[in-house]
Motif scaffolding. Structure first.
Motif, PDB file in Angstrom:
ATOM      1  N   PRO A 175       0.805  -1.238   0.000  1.00  0.00           N
ATOM      2  CA  PRO A 175       0.000   0.000   0.000  1.00  0.00           C
ATOM      3  C   PRO A 175       0.830   1.276   0.000  1.00  0.00           C
ATOM      4  O   PRO A 175       0.456   2.275  -0.595  1.00  0.00           O
ATOM      5  CB  PRO A 175      -0.839  -0.138   1.275  1.00  0.00           C
ATOM      6  N   GLY A 176       1.987   1.266   0.688  1.00  0.00           N
ATOM      7  CA  GLY A 176       2.808   2.477   0.749  1.00  0.00           C
ATOM      8  C   GLY A 176       3.737   2.649  -0.433  1.00  0.00           C
ATOM      9  O   GLY A 176       4.490   3.629  -0.489  1.00  0.00           O
ATOM     10  N   LEU A 177       3.722   1.708  -1.378  1.00  0.00           N
ATOM     11  CA  LEU A 177       4.659   1.760  -2.497  1.00  0.00           C
ATOM     12  C   LEU A 177       3.945   1.867  -3.838  1.00  0.00           C
ATOM     13  O   LEU A 177       4.404   1.331  -4.847  1.00  0.00           O
ATOM     14  CB  LEU A 177       5.558   0.515  -2.480  1.00  0.00           C
ATOM     15  N   THR A 178       2.805   2.552  -3.863  1.00  0.00           N
ATOM     16  CA  THR A 178       2.094   2.770  -5.129  1.00  0.00           C
ATOM     17  C   THR A 178       2.196   4.248  -5.497  1.00  0.00           C
ATOM     18  O   THR A 178       2.352   5.114  -4.639  1.00  0.00           O
ATOM     19  CB  THR A 178       0.609   2.382  -5.018  1.00  0.00           C
ATOM     20  N   ARG A 179       2.122   4.509  -6.798  1.00  0.00           N
ATOM     21  CA  ARG A 179       2.162   5.900  -7.272  1.00  0.00           C
ATOM     22  C   ARG A 179       1.322   6.000  -8.541  1.00  0.00           C
ATOM     23  O   ARG A 179       1.147   5.017  -9.266  1.00  0.00           O
ATOM     24  CB  ARG A 179       3.601   6.331  -7.557  1.00  0.00           C
ATOM     25  N   ILE A 180       0.812   7.199  -8.804  1.00  0.00           N
ATOM     26  CA  ILE A 180       0.035   7.434 -10.020  1.00  0.00           C
ATOM     27  C   ILE A 180       0.982   7.861 -11.133  1.00  0.00           C
ATOM     28  O   ILE A 180       1.730   8.838 -10.987  1.00  0.00           O
ATOM     29  CB  ILE A 180      -1.042   8.515  -9.790  1.00  0.00           C
ATOM     30  N   ILE A 181       0.952   7.148 -12.239  1.00  0.00           N
ATOM     31  CA  ILE A 181       1.806   7.453 -13.384  1.00  0.00           C
ATOM     32  C   ILE A 181       1.084   8.379 -14.360  1.00  0.00           C
ATOM     33  O   ILE A 181       1.659   9.306 -14.915  1.00  0.00           O
ATOM     34  CB  ILE A 181       2.207   6.153 -14.120  1.00  0.00           C
TER      35      ILE A 181
END
Length: 450
Positions: A394-400
């Motif tokens: 959960p803490g390692l997602t990002r919007i590209i």
């Protein structure tokens, strides 16, 4: 450590990364069967790595060449619309590759408009009368396409549920899993995806079994054509996204080796020179793979264009020029000067480092700016949630990517929301990402130009 695999015919090639450093690159292993080649490759890698083999955490396979080469399974196409085509001219035309695999076409009354309102009642009762005949045939693959399923998948799901309630072993592909505003594109994509599902099942089972034998602590994935990866089990469900990953993986691999997460990537190969863009560590993509005037595949794939003499040179944009030719004793065309030599297979490097990717692509009805911002933010949250469901922390997602598109031809209040999220499964990979951003591109200090 991560392993990138390339499967082709009855051969397998592997490359091992520790962070972003290549620690092993095995020659292609050719055997009498693909399963034997994969098993032999894993066995040799485990032997070469010795005690380090326990550090392998992820194995990502590029199965695209195998998916493209295997015989397509026969498919029953179910098309849902208010009425059947009025004449032969209006029948959905499929590319010549796929047309022969459609063993039977069934029309079901129904469908929705762009706001998700039913255009006609679903003809479920009439369909149920035909269902015993469908299930009695040898064809086990079904593709379901409905008018307006981008706004409401209700009719597609009810037909799929009716089939699976009678036979849970049927392989079903529904068109609302693939975004395109064009019925023909979604129909073609659902049919080809269904025709590939049996091959995807076999590949996933074979890779999973071999991986468990030799690298039991590693997680198995497959490479997608957007430059990301997905759990191997999903190769049996969405094989279409693993059909053509090599262009995206070449861009990602070259950018990774050069330490350039943003900018332009020029790929010089024996087949010619192409160019793509990388943003935030992933290739820029488009949502359909076009094939001239034929139906397009609704699958997010890297944008790759031929490099020409008229290509604009933008000094402010960082660039990687990768010379991936088998022989490099002649200058590159167009006066290009390589900034990255082909020390390794860039596509395999890309497969090894590919992050998990997830997409939200849907229509929304909005009534103003605040409403638009709300639905876009909700889509971003859904995309990150989808990446987590695939295995990302959960803490390692990002919007590209997060874009809003107006719908053409007079549909006020209806917009298309397209969001891509990427994620990783452990904190180690976040350190790797920082390494990419901090490293100067190969040859930059030498004043490389083009």
């Amino acid at each position: 450590m991560r392993i990138g695999l390339r499967l082709q015919g009855t051969s397998c090639r592997a490359l091992v990364l520790d962070g972003h450093s290549v620690v092993a690159a095995a020659a292609a292993v050719r055997c009498s069967t693909l399963a034997e080649a994969v098993d032999t490759t894993f066995e040799e890698l485990r032997h070469d790595l010795g005690a380090e083999a326990t550090k392998v955490t992820d194995i990502t396979a590029d199965a695209g060449p195998v998916l493209a080469a295997r015989k397509l399974a026969s498919v029953i196409a179910i098309r849902i619309s208010p009425r059947p085509p009025a004449d032969a001219f209006h029948v959905t035309g499929l590319p010549a590759l796929v047309e022969p695999v459609v063993a039977r076409t069934i029309h079901v009354g129904g469908g929705h408009d762009l706001r998700g309102r039913p255009l006609a009642p679903l003809g479920l009762e009439a369909f149920l009368a035909e269902l015993p005949d469908i299930l009695s045939r040898e064809v086990r693959n079904i593709a379901i396409t409905s008018v307006g399923s981008t706004a409401s998948k209700d009719h597609e799901m009810r037909i799929a549920d009716a089939i699976l309630s009678s036979d849970s072993e049927m392989r079903i592909s529904i068109s609302s899993d693939f975004y395109s505003s064009v019925f023909r594109d979604r129909d073609y994509t659902a049919i080809l995806n269904s025709a590939l599902m049996e091959t995807g099942e076999g590949l996933a089972a074979m890779l999973e079994a071999s991986g468990r034998r030799h690298f039991p602590s590693a997680t198995m994935w497959f490479a997608k054509n957007d430059g990301g990866r997905a759990p191997l089990a999903r190769l049996a469900v969405i094989p279409i996204h693993g059909l053509r990953p090599e262009p995206a993986m070449q861009i990602l691999g070259a950018a990774t080796l050069a330490g350039a997460p943003d900018g332009e990537v020029v790929i010089c190969a024996d087949s010619g020179v192409t160019v793509g863009q990388i943003r935030g560590g992933l290739p820029a993509t488009r949502s359909v793979i076009r094939q001239g005037y034929e139906a397009s595949l609704a699958s997010n794939a890297a944008v790759v264009e031929p490099y020409t003499a008229d290509h604009p040179v933008r000094p402010a944009v960082p660039s990687v020029i990768a010379d991936l030719r088998s022989g490099q004793d002649t200058p590159l065309p167009f006066g290009l000067v390589p900034t990255l030599a082909a020390a390794h297979d860039a596509a395999q490097v890309g497969s090894a480092v590919a992050p998990l990717t997830a997409w939200i692509d849907r229509l929304e009805t909005v009534s103003g700016r605040a409403d638009l911002q709300l639905v876009q933010r909700r889509a971003e949250e859904d995309a990150e949630s989808a990446a987590v469901q695939l295995g990302a922390s959960p803490g390692l997602t990002r919007i590209i990517e997060s874009n809003v598109y107006a719908m053409p031809y007079g549909n006020p209040g209806i917009v298309r929301i397209r969001v891509q999220a990427a994620g990783e499964v452990s904190g180690d990979t976040m350190e790797d990402a920082a390494e990419i951003q901090g490293r100067a591109p190969f040859g930059a200090e030498e004043g490389a130009t083009r």
